[in-house]
Design a protein around this motif. Structure first.
Motif, PDB file in Angstrom:
ATOM      1  N   ARG A 194      26.355  11.359  47.914  1.00 37.41           N
ATOM      2  CA  ARG A 194      27.678  10.732  48.041  1.00 37.41           C
ATOM      3  C   ARG A 194      28.763  11.792  48.285  1.00 37.41           C
ATOM      4  O   ARG A 194      29.654  11.612  49.122  1.00 37.41           O
ATOM      5  CB  ARG A 194      28.001   9.921  46.783  1.00 37.41           C
ATOM      6  CG  ARG A 194      27.232   8.612  46.697  1.00 37.41           C
ATOM      7  CD  ARG A 194      27.450   7.923  45.353  1.00 37.41           C
ATOM      8  NE  ARG A 194      28.854   7.657  45.088  1.00 37.41           N
ATOM      9  CZ  ARG A 194      29.502   6.545  45.447  1.00 37.41           C
ATOM     10  NH1 ARG A 194      28.857   5.590  46.110  1.00 37.41           N
ATOM     11  NH2 ARG A 194      30.775   6.373  45.160  1.00 37.41           N
ATOM     12  N   ASN A 195      28.671  12.891  47.567  1.00 38.45           N
ATOM     13  CA  ASN A 195      29.666  13.963  47.743  1.00 38.45           C
ATOM     14  C   ASN A 195      29.553  14.620  49.117  1.00 38.45           C
ATOM     15  O   ASN A 195      30.556  14.947  49.752  1.00 38.45           O
ATOM     16  CB  ASN A 195      29.503  15.012  46.646  1.00 38.45           C
ATOM     17  CG  ASN A 195      29.910  14.496  45.278  1.00 38.45           C
ATOM     18  OD1 ASN A 195      30.660  13.528  45.172  1.00 38.45           O
ATOM     19  ND2 ASN A 195      29.403  15.126  44.233  1.00 38.45           N
ATOM     20  N   GLU A 196      28.316  14.797  49.562  1.00 35.21           N
ATOM     21  CA  GLU A 196      28.058  15.489  50.817  1.00 35.21           C
ATOM     22  C   GLU A 196      28.563  14.687  52.020  1.00 35.21           C
ATOM     23  O   GLU A 196      29.089  15.263  52.974  1.00 35.21           O
ATOM     24  CB  GLU A 196      26.552  15.730  50.964  1.00 35.21           C
ATOM     25  CG  GLU A 196      26.128  16.418  52.248  1.00 35.21           C
ATOM     26  CD  GLU A 196      26.154  17.931  52.170  1.00 35.21           C
ATOM     27  OE1 GLU A 196      25.949  18.563  53.213  1.00 35.21           O
ATOM     28  OE2 GLU A 196      26.383  18.461  51.066  1.00 35.21           O
ATOM     29  N   LEU A 197      28.396  13.365  51.955  1.00 36.54           N
ATOM     30  CA  LEU A 197      28.682  12.551  53.127  1.00 36.54           C
ATOM     31  C   LEU A 197      30.117  12.019  53.176  1.00 36.54           C
ATOM     32  O   LEU A 197      30.526  11.471  54.194  1.00 36.54           O
ATOM     33  CB  LEU A 197      27.683  11.395  53.229  1.00 36.54           C
ATOM     34  CG  LEU A 197      26.219  11.831  53.340  1.00 36.54           C
ATOM     35  CD1 LEU A 197      25.331  10.637  53.620  1.00 36.54           C
ATOM     36  CD2 LEU A 197      26.011  12.887  54.425  1.00 36.54           C
ATOM     37  N   GLY A 198      30.844  12.170  52.093  1.00 35.90           N
ATOM     38  CA  GLY A 198      32.281  11.929  52.097  1.00 35.90           C
ATOM     39  C   GLY A 198      32.723  10.618  52.701  1.00 35.90           C
ATOM     40  O   GLY A 198      32.777   9.595  52.021  1.00 35.90           O
ATOM     41  N   ASP A 199      33.025  10.623  53.996  1.00 38.09           N
ATOM     42  CA  ASP A 199      33.615   9.466  54.664  1.00 38.09           C
ATOM     43  C   ASP A 199      32.715   8.238  54.617  1.00 38.09           C
ATOM     44  O   ASP A 199      33.194   7.117  54.771  1.00 38.09           O
ATOM     45  CB  ASP A 199      33.927   9.789  56.136  1.00 38.09           C
ATOM     46  CG  ASP A 199      35.034  10.815  56.270  1.00 38.09           C
ATOM     47  OD1 ASP A 199      35.753  11.045  55.276  1.00 38.09           O
ATOM     48  OD2 ASP A 199      35.174  11.393  57.360  1.00 38.09           O
ATOM     49  N   ASN A 200      31.433   8.445  54.442  1.00 33.24           N
ATOM     50  CA  ASN A 200      30.484   7.329  54.461  1.00 33.24           C
ATOM     51  C   ASN A 200      30.107   6.848  53.063  1.00 33.24           C
ATOM     52  O   ASN A 200      29.206   6.041  52.900  1.00 33.24           O
ATOM     53  CB  ASN A 200      29.201   7.756  55.194  1.00 33.24           C
ATOM     54  CG  ASN A 200      29.495   8.179  56.619  1.00 33.24           C
ATOM     55  OD1 ASN A 200      29.652   7.359  57.497  1.00 33.24           O
ATOM     56  ND2 ASN A 200      29.585   9.489  56.835  1.00 33.24           N
ATOM     57  N   VAL A 201      30.823   7.335  52.076  1.00 32.36           N
ATOM     58  CA  VAL A 201      30.408   7.105  50.699  1.00 32.36           C
ATOM     59  C   VAL A 201      30.464   5.626  50.316  1.00 32.36           C
ATOM     60  O   VAL A 201      29.746   5.182  49.427  1.00 32.36           O
ATOM     61  CB  VAL A 201      31.258   7.979  49.739  1.00 32.36           C
ATOM     62  CG1 VAL A 201      32.661   7.403  49.574  1.00 32.36           C
ATOM     63  CG2 VAL A 201      30.583   8.142  48.394  1.00 32.36           C
ATOM     64  N   SER A 202      31.280   4.839  50.995  1.00 34.92           N
ATOM     65  CA  SER A 202      31.393   3.430  50.613  1.00 34.92           C
ATOM     66  C   SER A 202      30.086   2.671  50.833  1.00 34.92           C
ATOM     67  O   SER A 202      29.814   1.677  50.156  1.00 34.92           O
ATOM     68  CB  SER A 202      32.515   2.757  51.402  1.00 34.92           C
ATOM     69  OG  SER A 202      32.243   2.803  52.789  1.00 34.92           O
ATOM     70  N   ASN A 203      29.259   3.124  51.778  1.00 32.06           N
ATOM     71  CA  ASN A 203      27.964   2.476  52.020  1.00 32.06           C
ATOM     72  C   ASN A 203      26.906   2.914  51.022  1.00 32.06           C
ATOM     73  O   ASN A 203      25.925   2.207  50.804  1.00 32.06           O
ATOM     74  CB  ASN A 203      27.451   2.802  53.424  1.00 32.06           C
ATOM     75  CG  ASN A 203      28.211   2.077  54.517  1.00 32.06           C
ATOM     76  OD1 ASN A 203      28.733   0.996  54.296  1.00 32.06           O
ATOM     77  ND2 ASN A 203      28.280   2.683  55.685  1.00 32.06           N
ATOM     78  N   ILE A 204      27.077   4.087  50.441  1.00 34.36           N
ATOM     79  CA  ILE A 204      26.018   4.688  49.615  1.00 34.36           C
ATOM     80  C   ILE A 204      26.219   4.254  48.167  1.00 34.36           C
ATOM     81  O   ILE A 204      26.877   4.926  47.371  1.00 34.36           O
ATOM     82  CB  ILE A 204      26.008   6.220  49.774  1.00 34.36           C
ATOM     83  CG1 ILE A 204      25.790   6.570  51.248  1.00 34.36           C
ATOM     84  CG2 ILE A 204      24.913   6.847  48.919  1.00 34.36           C
ATOM     85  CD1 ILE A 204      25.958   8.030  51.565  1.00 34.36           C
ATOM     86  N   ASP A 205      25.634   3.098  47.855  1.00 33.10           N
ATOM     87  CA  ASP A 205      25.884   2.472  46.557  1.00 33.10           C
ATOM     88  C   ASP A 205      24.609   2.053  45.843  1.00 33.10           C
ATOM     89  O   ASP A 205      24.663   1.362  44.827  1.00 33.10           O
ATOM     90  CB  ASP A 205      26.789   1.250  46.742  1.00 33.10           C
ATOM     91  CG  ASP A 205      26.183   0.216  47.710  1.00 33.10           C
ATOM     92  OD1 ASP A 205      25.067   0.447  48.228  1.00 33.10           O
ATOM     93  OD2 ASP A 205      26.839  -0.810  47.952  1.00 33.10           O
ATOM     94  N   CYS A 206      23.461   2.468  46.369  1.00 34.97           N
ATOM     95  CA  CYS A 206      22.195   1.957  45.845  1.00 34.97           C
ATOM     96  C   CYS A 206      21.280   3.090  45.383  1.00 34.97           C
ATOM     97  O   CYS A 206      20.904   3.955  46.178  1.00 34.97           O
ATOM     98  CB  CYS A 206      21.503   1.127  46.925  1.00 34.97           C
ATOM     99  SG  CYS A 206      19.990   0.359  46.340  1.00 34.97           S
TER     100      CYS A 206
END
Length: 243
Positions: A194-206
């Motif tokens: 989540r920290n690494e991908l920053g802008d895409n963090v809203s998708n990474i929830d699982c």
């Protein structure tokens, strides 16, 4: 042929598992609503799956492509989502992509590219999780933990894939203390992603971790999704593939 499990027995087991999930979540200071139950329907009949959905199961998880295809043909999953949670070979991708809501077992760029190609062909967006081999077991699928962030970046280059997080399965022989450590390490990988991908963090929830024998521990360790089979359906009969 496995026997069909009754609605009553499954409903009682679903209630017991959900209660255990609630207690584990509250003990960890978490909201029970933040954890999703996936029914691992490996070696179950279509009618057993229908009974599970009647009993409140909202996601079914399949391990084998052959069973997935058969249950899809039976329309057994009506009313629920479907995840593919087993090892996926590239030559079977066409039977899975676009047919399931999520593939939880992406463990290489090669497999990811095959899934992307099929998703592009169908013009669909396929949700995926990256499977990490958290116990470094030679006999088990999953990417090395050191490869996970590179795989995550690769996923962002695949326009028809939506990376949602990580899945792991600790070694079957792990002790409770070892399991706790494996879950903590997987959780840290999830946070790093989540920290690494920053802008895409809203998708990474699982964060999919925890099965029948250890799901309360997994919830304490940060899991957002548990994959439970035996605790819902009882011990699995032997699998005898047809043909």
């Amino acid at each position: 042929m496995p026997e069909t499990k009754s609605y009553e027995s499954i409903a009682a087991n679903v209630a017991a598992v959900r209660e255990n999930m609630r207690q584990a979540a509250e003990a960890a200071g978490r909201d029970p609503q933040d954890i999703t139950l996936v029914a691992a329907t490996k070696v179950q009949t279509s009618d057993t799956i229908r009974n599970a959905i009647r009993a409140g199961i909202t996601i079914c998880g399949e391990n084998r492509v052959q069973e997935l295809v058969a249950h899809l043909e039976d329309n057994a999953y009506e009313g629920a989502k479907v995840h593919f949670i087993g090892h996926l070979q590239t030559n079977k991708v066409k039977f899975v992509v676009g047919k399931v809501d999520m593939i939880e077992s992406i463990d290489s760029e090669h497999l990811m590219d095959a899934v992307e190609k099929q998703a592009a062909k169908l013009d669909v967006t396929q949700d995926i999780l990256l499977e990490v081999n958290i116990g470094d077991e030679a006999s088990k699928g999953g990417a090395k933990r050191s490869d996970i962030l590179a795989l995550a970046h690769h996923a962002l280059q695949c326009p028809h894939l939506r990376l949602r997080g990580i899945m792991s399965i600790p070694p079957a022989t792990a002790t409770e203390e070892e399991n706790k450590a494996f879950f903590q390490e997987t959780y840290q990988l999830f946070i790093d992603m989540r920290n690494e991908l920053g802008d895409n963090v809203s998708n990474i929830d699982c964060l999919s971790m925890g099965m029948s024998g250890d799901y309360p521990l997994a919830i304490a360790g940060g899991s957002t999704m548990v994959r439970v089979g035996t605790a819902l359906f009882g011990a699995r009969p032997p699998w005898h593939p047809q043909g």
